[in-house]
Design a protein around this motif. Structure first.
Motif, PDB file in Angstrom:
ATOM      1  N   VAL A   1      54.555  38.220  36.785  1.00  0.00           N
ATOM      2  CA  VAL A   1      54.228  39.180  38.173  1.00  0.00           C
ATOM      3  C   VAL A   1      54.141  38.050  39.476  1.00  0.00           C
ATOM      4  O   VAL A   1      53.473  37.158  39.437  1.00  0.00           O
ATOM      5  N   SER A   2      54.935  38.305  40.426  1.00  0.00           N
ATOM      6  CA  SER A   2      54.862  37.657  41.613  1.00  0.00           C
ATOM      7  C   SER A   2      54.593  38.329  42.617  1.00  0.00           C
ATOM      8  O   SER A   2      54.905  39.627  42.641  1.00  0.00           O
ATOM      9  N   LEU A   3      53.447  38.338  43.427  1.00  0.00           N
ATOM     10  CA  LEU A   3      52.841  39.019  44.450  1.00  0.00           C
ATOM     11  C   LEU A   3      53.168  38.660  46.169  1.00  0.00           C
ATOM     12  O   LEU A   3      53.087  37.504  46.218  1.00  0.00           O
ATOM     13  N   THR A   4      53.444  39.490  46.842  1.00  0.00           N
ATOM     14  CA  THR A   4      53.712  39.092  48.319  1.00  0.00           C
ATOM     15  C   THR A   4      52.653  39.815  49.145  1.00  0.00           C
ATOM     16  O   THR A   4      52.461  41.193  49.084  1.00  0.00           O
ATOM     17  N   PHE A   5      51.791  39.308  49.606  1.00  0.00           N
ATOM     18  CA  PHE A   5      50.697  39.945  50.361  1.00  0.00           C
ATOM     19  C   PHE A   5      51.219  39.926  52.000  1.00  0.00           C
ATOM     20  O   PHE A   5      51.600  38.783  52.608  1.00  0.00           O
ATOM     21  N   SER A   6      50.703  41.274  52.571  1.00  0.00           N
ATOM     22  CA  SER A   6      51.187  41.238  53.864  1.00  0.00           C
ATOM     23  C   SER A   6      50.065  41.542  55.123  1.00  0.00           C
ATOM     24  O   SER A   6      50.530  41.785  56.170  1.00  0.00           O
ATOM     25  N   ARG A   7      48.844  41.936  54.477  1.00  0.00           N
ATOM     26  CA  ARG A   7      47.790  42.247  55.041  1.00  0.00           C
ATOM     27  C   ARG A   7      46.295  41.626  54.757  1.00  0.00           C
ATOM     28  O   ARG A   7      46.219  41.783  53.515  1.00  0.00           O
ATOM     29  N   VAL A   8      45.654  41.305  55.885  1.00  0.00           N
ATOM     30  CA  VAL A   8      44.158  40.806  55.312  1.00  0.00           C
ATOM     31  C   VAL A   8      43.206  42.005  55.229  1.00  0.00           C
ATOM     32  O   VAL A   8      43.279  42.984  55.992  1.00  0.00           O
ATOM     33  N   HIS A   9      42.373  42.075  54.209  1.00  0.00           N
ATOM     34  CA  HIS A   9      41.197  43.024  54.030  1.00  0.00           C
ATOM     35  C   HIS A   9      40.342  42.817  54.997  1.00  0.00           C
ATOM     36  O   HIS A   9      39.802  41.523  55.560  1.00  0.00           O
ATOM     37  N   ALA A  10      39.853  43.663  55.679  1.00  0.00           N
ATOM     38  CA  ALA A  10      38.694  43.820  56.549  1.00  0.00           C
ATOM     39  C   ALA A  10      37.453  43.082  55.870  1.00  0.00           C
ATOM     40  O   ALA A  10      37.226  43.051  54.723  1.00  0.00           O
ATOM     41  N   ALA A  11      36.644  42.588  56.629  1.00  0.00           N
ATOM     42  CA  ALA A  11      35.455  42.119  56.188  1.00  0.00           C
ATOM     43  C   ALA A  11      34.690  43.198  55.337  1.00  0.00           C
ATOM     44  O   ALA A  11      34.438  44.309  55.923  1.00  0.00           O
ATOM     45  N   GLY A  12      34.145  42.899  54.263  1.00  0.00           N
ATOM     46  CA  GLY A  12      33.392  43.604  53.438  1.00  0.00           C
ATOM     47  C   GLY A  12      34.346  44.547  52.669  1.00  0.00           C
ATOM     48  O   GLY A  12      33.637  45.602  52.039  1.00  0.00           O
TER      49      GLY A  12
END
Length: 250
Positions: A239-250
């Motif tokens: 599995v290869s994952l590409t991330f495109s957005r940061v999670h909000a704090a909490g």
């Protein structure tokens, strides 16, 4: 008594043919039967070969597989996944703390009169340095303009991963340098033997920091994983994952 040899020969031929007609017919029938059986065996062999190849592919052997795995995300727009045949079914939780970025800086307040045509500019990316000779980059009037300096940087044969461009804000022109590759290791470091250019370097503005992507597996307090790009190759087997957005704090 007259004896007709032709008649006798014809009769003998007919009798001989009559005697062998039945065996010949039987042989013809047997040949047709055997040909039909051979054709059936060849078709069966072809079918078995096809089936064997299909089974091999289902097991993931070779370059092509009939086994298709799929990944689904609980949140849209955060990540995308490429799943191979070796992937094992499972559920995973990720928290995206930081995305990878390309280093980008801006040099302001420079003009041809300040730069002159003496000295050099050295650029270092990930331990690979290259230099631009200002005299060689000078225009026909013997002065180095920002445009000619940007062109000299971009065309340097040993350029280790820096793109230069000019950004204009009214009358102000800035030399913007961008790293070709993302990640903290690909930060652009500058130095110059030209006094005015070094002054601009000392006061340069960092537009985007060079940083790695940082993701936690298993929630906010989980295992920290990092990558120079936003794509984590084989983060999980198959599995290869590409991330495109940061999670909000909490």
């Amino acid at each position: 008594m007259n004896f007709d040899s032709d008649y006798a020969r014809n009769m003998a031929t007919q009798l001989a043919q009559y005697d062998v007609q039945a065996p010949l017919a039987r042989l013809d029938r047997n040949e047709a039967k055997y040909r039909g059986e051979l054709d059936a065996i060849n078709k069966l062999d072809s079918a078995l070969r096809t089936f064997r190849n299909a089974v091999r592919d289902v097991k993931g052997v070779g370059t092509t597989s009939m086994l298709v795995n799929k990944a689904t995300m609980s949140q849209e727009g955060v990540a995308s996944a490429t799943v191979g045949a070796r992937a094992v079914p499972g559920a995973y939780q990720f928290v995206v703390e930081q995305l990878a970025s390309h280093h980008q800086v801006a040099l302001t307040g420079l003009n041809a009169e300040d730069l002159g045509s003496s000295g050099s500019l050295t650029l270092d990316v990930n331990g690979e340095a290259f230099s631009v000779d200002l005299a060689a980059a000078a225009d026909s009037d013997g002065m180095v303009s920002l445009a000619s300096l940007a062109a000299a940087i971009n065309s340097a044969a040993d350029n280790s991963g820096v793109n230069a461009t000019l950004v204009r804000n009214g009358e102000e022109v800035s030399l913007v340098l961008s790293g070709e590759n993302s990640g903290a290791a690909n930060q652009i470091n500058l130095s110059s033997s030209n006094a005015d250019l070094q002054t601009a370097i000392d006061g340069m503005r960092e537009l985007t920091a060079a940083q790695d992507a940082r993701v936690r597996l298993g929630g906010a307090g989980g295992l920290e994983l990092s990558s120079a790009s936003n794509t984590f190759e084989n983060m999980i087997d198959g599995v290869s994952l590409t991330f495109s957005r940061v999670h909000a704090a909490g």
